[in-house]
Scaffold this motif. Structure first.
Motif, PDB file in Angstrom:
ATOM      1  N   TRP A  97       0.839  -1.195   0.000  1.00 44.61           N
ATOM      2  CA  TRP A  97       0.000   0.000   0.000  1.00 44.61           C
ATOM      3  C   TRP A  97       0.871   1.241   0.000  1.00 44.61           C
ATOM      4  CZ3 TRP A  97      -3.392  -1.960   4.646  1.00 44.61           C
ATOM      5  CH2 TRP A  97      -4.188  -3.026   4.196  1.00 44.61           C
ATOM      6  N   LEU A  98       0.362   2.304  -0.588  1.00 38.64           N
ATOM      7  CA  LEU A  98       1.091   3.571  -0.640  1.00 38.64           C
ATOM      8  C   LEU A  98       0.656   4.482   0.494  1.00 38.64           C
ATOM      9  CD1 LEU A  98       1.079   4.502  -4.458  1.00 38.64           C
ATOM     10  CD2 LEU A  98       2.893   3.382  -3.135  1.00 38.64           C
ATOM     11  N   GLY A  99       1.628   4.963   1.262  1.00 40.53           N
ATOM     12  CA  GLY A  99       1.398   6.016   2.238  1.00 40.53           C
ATOM     13  C   GLY A  99       2.097   7.275   1.764  1.00 40.53           C
ATOM     14  N   VAL A 121      -7.973   2.859  -4.784  1.00 36.56           N
ATOM     15  CA  VAL A 121      -9.033   3.029  -3.795  1.00 36.56           C
ATOM     16  C   VAL A 121      -8.363   3.093  -2.429  1.00 36.56           C
ATOM     17  CG1 VAL A 121      -9.427   0.564  -3.394  1.00 36.56           C
ATOM     18  CG2 VAL A 121     -11.301   2.168  -3.051  1.00 36.56           C
ATOM     19  N   THR A 122      -8.953   3.837  -1.499  1.00 33.63           N
ATOM     20  CA  THR A 122      -8.411   3.865  -0.160  1.00 33.63           C
ATOM     21  C   THR A 122      -8.459   2.471   0.459  1.00 33.63           C
ATOM     22  OG1 THR A 122      -8.712   4.782   2.065  1.00 33.63           O
ATOM     23  CG2 THR A 122     -10.668   4.506   0.751  1.00 33.63           C
ATOM     24  N   THR A 123      -7.498   2.176   1.324  1.00 32.81           N
ATOM     25  CA  THR A 123      -7.474   0.860   1.962  1.00 32.81           C
ATOM     26  C   THR A 123      -8.586   0.708   2.996  1.00 32.81           C
ATOM     27  OG1 THR A 123      -5.883   1.642   3.623  1.00 32.81           O
ATOM     28  CG2 THR A 123      -4.997   0.619   1.625  1.00 32.81           C
ATOM     29  N   GLU A 124      -9.186   1.820   3.409  1.00 29.65           N
ATOM     30  CA  GLU A 124     -10.338   1.777   4.313  1.00 29.65           C
ATOM     31  C   GLU A 124     -11.564   2.255   3.548  1.00 29.65           C
ATOM     32  OE1 GLU A 124     -10.058   3.293   8.277  1.00 29.65           O
ATOM     33  OE2 GLU A 124      -7.875   3.362   8.169  1.00 29.65           O
ATOM     34  N   PRO A 125     -12.479   1.348   3.191  1.00 25.16           N
ATOM     35  CA  PRO A 125     -13.657   1.751   2.415  1.00 25.16           C
ATOM     36  C   PRO A 125     -14.407   2.905   3.075  1.00 25.16           C
ATOM     37  CG  PRO A 125     -13.511  -0.633   2.532  1.00 25.16           C
ATOM     38  CD  PRO A 125     -12.457  -0.103   3.453  1.00 25.16           C
ATOM     39  N   GLY A 157      -9.546   9.105  -2.911  1.00 25.43           N
ATOM     40  CA  GLY A 157      -9.771   7.929  -2.088  1.00 25.43           C
ATOM     41  C   GLY A 157     -10.917   7.078  -2.586  1.00 25.43           C
ATOM     42  N   GLU A 158     -11.774   7.636  -3.432  1.00 24.88           N
ATOM     43  CA  GLU A 158     -12.850   6.853  -4.016  1.00 24.88           C
ATOM     44  C   GLU A 158     -12.291   5.916  -5.082  1.00 24.88           C
ATOM     45  OE1 GLU A 158     -15.829   9.421  -5.533  1.00 24.88           O
ATOM     46  OE2 GLU A 158     -16.343  10.288  -3.593  1.00 24.88           O
ATOM     47  N   ASP A 185      -2.523   9.110   8.283  1.00 26.24           N
ATOM     48  CA  ASP A 185      -2.330   7.670   8.099  1.00 26.24           C
ATOM     49  C   ASP A 185      -3.065   7.160   6.866  1.00 26.24           C
ATOM     50  OD1 ASP A 185      -4.883   7.974   9.013  1.00 26.24           O
ATOM     51  OD2 ASP A 185      -4.723   6.554  10.667  1.00 26.24           O
ATOM     52  N   PHE A 186      -3.439   8.068   5.958  1.00 26.37           N
ATOM     53  CA  PHE A 186      -4.136   7.665   4.739  1.00 26.37           C
ATOM     54  C   PHE A 186      -3.241   6.750   3.910  1.00 26.37           C
ATOM     55  CE2 PHE A 186      -5.004   8.228   0.205  1.00 26.37           C
ATOM     56  CZ  PHE A 186      -6.352   7.896   0.158  1.00 26.37           C
ATOM     57  N   GLN A 187      -3.815   5.654   3.418  1.00 23.73           N
ATOM     58  CA  GLN A 187      -3.098   4.715   2.569  1.00 23.73           C
ATOM     59  C   GLN A 187      -3.931   4.392   1.334  1.00 23.73           C
ATOM     60  OE1 GLN A 187      -2.262   1.629   5.632  1.00 23.73           O
ATOM     61  NE2 GLN A 187      -0.138   1.888   5.020  1.00 23.73           N
TER      62      GLN A 187
END
Length: 226
Positions: A97-99, A121-125, A157-158, A185-187
């Motif tokens: 994953w990319l941070g 897509v964001t790793t957290e839906p 993130g979508e 902490d967005f990934q």
């Protein structure tokens, strides 16, 4: 016979700010014999593509490194029920994953009916990217020469698929995630999509990224690299 106990958790996106426990009524256990395989099918009755995450856990004493996970995304025609599209997707670990400040390198063949893009897509839906989040992109030829920078792409993130490049020769593409501010902490999870078109026939393929590297750290693609 050595067996692996596997837990599979399917996570579907909820509304932003909605609190939910994705494991409730959504957890499947199976046992895989050594050298064997198990197939898990998930389906959604939806009018459009569904974004989500399927997490696979190995229970002790087994290790995640003993697993190989592959997926196929099938799109069914709602009129007659036939499969219109099949696309294979490789499994990812959190190391891919990319941070903020992480980069991925992709080598693609372009031209003569070939093109290359990516989906993210964001790793957290349901989690949005901070305002101003971008992917900075550079292109190189196979000799390592840089013809010039490519326009940066906005990341929300979508779930989205993009085909921003139209090169006419094999090209190395560097993609680096830039998240404004500090402490985020967005990934981002990304996959590369290859297209080969001959007449009316289109073949889709899952392309591979080089492992994640740090932005502006010494590398083969940095000015201070070896």
């Amino acid at each position: 016979m050595v067996q692996s106990r596997i837990s599979v958790l399917g996570r579907q996106p909820g509304r932003i700010g909605q609190q939910r426990d994705p494991s409730k009524g959504n957890l499947f256990h199976t046992t895989i014999p050594r050298g064997g395989a198990r197939i898990l099918s998930l389906s959604a009755d939806a009018a459009e593509l569904v974004a989500g995450v399927v997490s696979v856990f190995a229970q002790a004493p087994c290790s995640p490194h003993s697993l190989q996970v592959q997926a196929r995304y099938l799109v069914e025609n709602p009129l007659h029920g036939e499969i219109d599209e099949v696309f294979s997707v490789s499994g990812q670990s959190s190391r891919e994953w990319l941070g903020d400040g992480d980069c991925q390198i992709l080598t693609g063949v372009f031209g003569a009916g070939r093109n290359l893009g990516f989906a993210s897509v964001t790793t957290e839906p349901g989690l949005s990217a901070p305002a101003g989040t971008q992917l900075h992109i550079r292109a190189f030829d196979l000799e390592g020469n840089q013809p010039g920078d490519l326009p940066s792409l906005e990341i929300t993130g979508e779930q989205s698929a993009m085909f921003p490049w139209e090169h006419q020769e094999p090209t190395i593409v560097e993609m680096c995630l830039d998240v404004p501010g500090t402490g985020s902490d967005f990934q981002l999870s990304t996959i590369a999509i290859g297209i080969l078109q001959k007449g009316n026939n289109v073949q889709w393929s899952d392309e591979g990224f080089v492992h994640v590297i740090r932005w502006r750290r010494p590398s083969a693609w940095s000015d201070s690299g070896p």
